[in-house]
Design a protein around this motif. Structure first.
Motif, mmCIF file in Angstrom:
data_model
loop_
_atom_site.group_PDB
_atom_site.id
_atom_site.type_symbol
_atom_site.label_atom_id
_atom_site.label_comp_id
_atom_site.label_asym_id
_atom_site.label_seq_id
_atom_site.Cartn_x
_atom_site.Cartn_y
_atom_site.Cartn_z
ATOM 1 N N ARG A 338 66.820 33.591 98.477
ATOM 2 C CA ARG A 338 65.625 34.007 97.721
ATOM 3 C C ARG A 338 65.957 35.226 96.880
ATOM 4 N N ARG A 339 65.840 35.109 95.581
ATOM 5 C CA ARG A 339 66.142 36.216 94.666
ATOM 6 C C ARG A 339 64.855 36.834 94.135
ATOM 7 N N GLN A 340 64.876 38.178 94.026
ATOM 8 C CA GLN A 340 63.681 38.881 93.566
ATOM 9 C C GLN A 340 64.085 40.214 92.954
ATOM 10 N N PHE A 341 63.715 40.453 91.706
ATOM 11 C CA PHE A 341 64.021 41.687 90.975
ATOM 12 C C PHE A 341 65.535 41.900 90.834
ATOM 13 N N GLY A 342 65.904 42.976 90.160
ATOM 14 C CA GLY A 342 67.310 43.268 89.968
ATOM 15 C C GLY A 342 67.497 44.437 89.029
ATOM 16 N N PRO A 343 68.753 44.870 88.848
ATOM 17 C CA PRO A 343 69.025 46.009 87.965
ATOM 18 C C PRO A 343 68.729 45.695 86.499
ATOM 19 N N LYS A 344 68.733 44.421 86.152
ATOM 20 C CA LYS A 344 68.437 44.003 84.780
ATOM 21 C C LYS A 344 67.378 42.910 84.812
ATOM 22 N N ASP A 345 66.631 42.825 83.731
ATOM 23 C CA ASP A 345 65.574 41.813 83.682
ATOM 24 C C ASP A 345 66.123 40.404 83.781
ATOM 25 N N THR A 346 67.347 40.245 83.352
ATOM 26 C CA THR A 346 67.939 38.909 83.331
ATOM 27 C C THR A 346 68.697 38.575 84.607
ATOM 28 N N VAL A 351 67.172 38.942 98.234
ATOM 29 C CA VAL A 351 66.436 39.979 98.963
ATOM 30 C C VAL A 351 67.238 40.482 100.155
ATOM 31 N N LEU A 352 68.262 39.744 100.572
ATOM 32 C CA LEU A 352 69.128 40.209 101.651
ATOM 33 C C LEU A 352 69.856 41.498 101.277
ATOM 34 N N GLU A 353 69.975 41.787 99.971
ATOM 35 C CA GLU A 353 70.672 42.984 99.509
ATOM 36 C C GLU A 353 69.820 44.243 99.644
ATOM 37 N N TYR A 354 68.521 44.087 99.837
ATOM 38 C CA TYR A 354 67.663 45.263 99.911
ATOM 39 C C TYR A 354 67.935 46.038 101.196
ATOM 40 N N GLN A 355 67.931 47.354 101.083
ATOM 41 C CA GLN A 355 68.301 48.214 102.207
ATOM 42 C C GLN A 355 67.398 48.008 103.420
#
Length: 423
Positions: A338-346, A351-355
């Motif tokens: 599941r992907r959500q938001f990021g450093p760039k709009d593109t 979400v596993l990367e969130y602290q």
């Protein structure tokens, strides 16, 4: 032979036993691991357990009766029918013989884990009859009860464990079902004084149990109460499943979960059973109505009478481990995809990367491992005949509450960061 050669041979042996995981979104994370996951699995479970799991899972996967359909939504009646048929099939497969279960308690635990992973209703229904009923009769009774154990093993009898009453659960001393001995007929007469004394929430009792281990206050002809004892009480005709005279039995209906398991209630009105149906390991009644027991201390007698509960509590602590494993597997796999938001709009990141996600799932994974090892220790103590009643009472409570909180945490991990739960 050098250490490198030994390591190479060990890795080859492990690879031949443990299948590779299918390729997918988690590959990128698995490659970052600082250890070999197969070696860890080999260390924790052991070769025998891994082979047994592989054999049992393969057998069930190839059996149409155990097939699962994506998105299936079965009625409660259909669930219960399937659960019973699946349990019946497990008796036919006989994955672990009685002798193997006695000689290798760990394998019995692995067997239970597999059933819980597949469907906890199937596992509960199987073990309530063969384990809680059959084992209680075997451990709390004597040679005169051997026929009941044999009948459970060949499924000509289906059992349940009737301790809890509508108005009493943890306070077992206050149970109000009575068993009064009558010397003239050499029978016990089982009675429920009122509806609050109904045996309640009993697994298998709702639809399918033919016999129950019923806990009741034992009264001798001199009107003396000798405390809580266990009795084998027929509930239904094994051929028709119709309730027997004096037994009011029913199903408590739909629950929040485990609806493949028929939890039920029972009330007894002058139900007569032979004197020999008293499980007499901790106390017995002679034909003329005298009570005899090897225990001088009533408290020790009471503790021994409830020894059967320890096995059930050990099973519950193990089920908690399996539930945690399932919740963590779903949460981690979903979080990686599941992907959500990021450093760039593109560019969106998993979400596993969130602290916050990393911290929570690291904690819950550690909790699961600690519960797993604790359950192994307490199972070993129980299997070796050590006193476990106090441990199991505490562990059942703490592990169940921790499991509930952790499963909810895994659910929130998936949905809060995905924007699917509005605060």
């Amino acid at each position: 032979m050098s250490s490198s050669q030994l390591k190479s041979e060990l890795e080859e042996e492990i690879d031949s036993i443990v299948d590779d995981l299918p390729s997918g979104p988690l590959d990128i994370y698995r490659k970052k691991a600082s250890f070999n996951w197969k070696e860890m699995l080999f260390f924790i479970d052991g070769e025998e357990a891994i082979k047994f799991k592989k054999h049992m899972f393969t057998t069930l996967e190839n059996d149409p009766l155990f097939a699962r359909q994506p998105g299936e939504d079965l009625s409660m009646e259909k669930m219960r029918e399937l659960t019973f048929l699946r349990v019946k099939q497990l008796f036919r497969y006989d994955f672990l013989t009685k002798e193997e279960m006695m000689a290798k308690p760990k394998m019995s635990q692995v067997f239970s884990d597999i059933l819980t992973m597949y469907d906890s209703s199937v596992g509960a229904k199987y073990f309530l009859s063969k384990g809680m009923f059959g084992t209680t009769v075997s451990n709390s009774g004597s040679q005169r009860h051997q026929k009941f154990v044999e009948n459970v093993d060949d499924m000509t009898m289906f059992g349940c464990f009737a301790l809890t009453e509508l108005s009493h659960g943890s306070n077992t001393r206050a149970m109000r079902t009575t068993a009064t001995y009558q010397p003239s007929s050499q029978e016990f007469v089982i009675n429920s004084p009122d509806f609050e004394a109904a045996k309640f929430w009993v697994g298998n009792l709702g639809k399918t149990a033919t016999h129950a281990v019923v806990f009741a206050q034992l009264y001798t002809p001199d009107h003396t109460c000798h405390g809580l004892h266990s009795f084998i009480v027929p509930i239904r005709d094994p051929k028709t499943l119709q309730a027997l005279p004096g037994v009011l039995v029913g199903d408590i209906g739909k629950k929040l979960g485990q609806n493949g398991l028929d939890n039920g209630f029972a009330l007894f009105h002058n139900v007569r059973i032979p004197r020999e149906n008293l499980l007499n390991r901790t106390g017995d009644v002679t034909p003329d109505g005298r009570y005899v027991t090897p225990f001088k201390d009533p408290n020790k007698h009471f503790g021994a009478s409830l020894g059967a509960l320890s096995g059930g509590r050990v099973g519950i602590t193990r089920m908690v481990v399996v539930y945690l494993q399932l919740a963590l597997t779903v949460a981690i796999r979903f979080s990686a995809t599941r992907r959500q938001f990021g450093p760039k709009d593109t560019e969106e990141i998993p979400v596993l990367e969130y602290q916050t996600q990393v911290r929570i799932q690291t904690f819950t994974s550690t909790l699961n491992i600690s519960f797993k090892f604790k359950s192994l220790w307490i199972t070993a103590d129980y299997s070796n005949g050590l006193e476990t009643s106090k441990k199991t009472t505490s562990d059942k409570r703490t592990s169940s509450s921790s499991d509930t909180r952790t499963v909810i945490t895994c659910h929130h991990c998936n949905h809060l960061l995905s924007g699917e739960i509005k605060q």
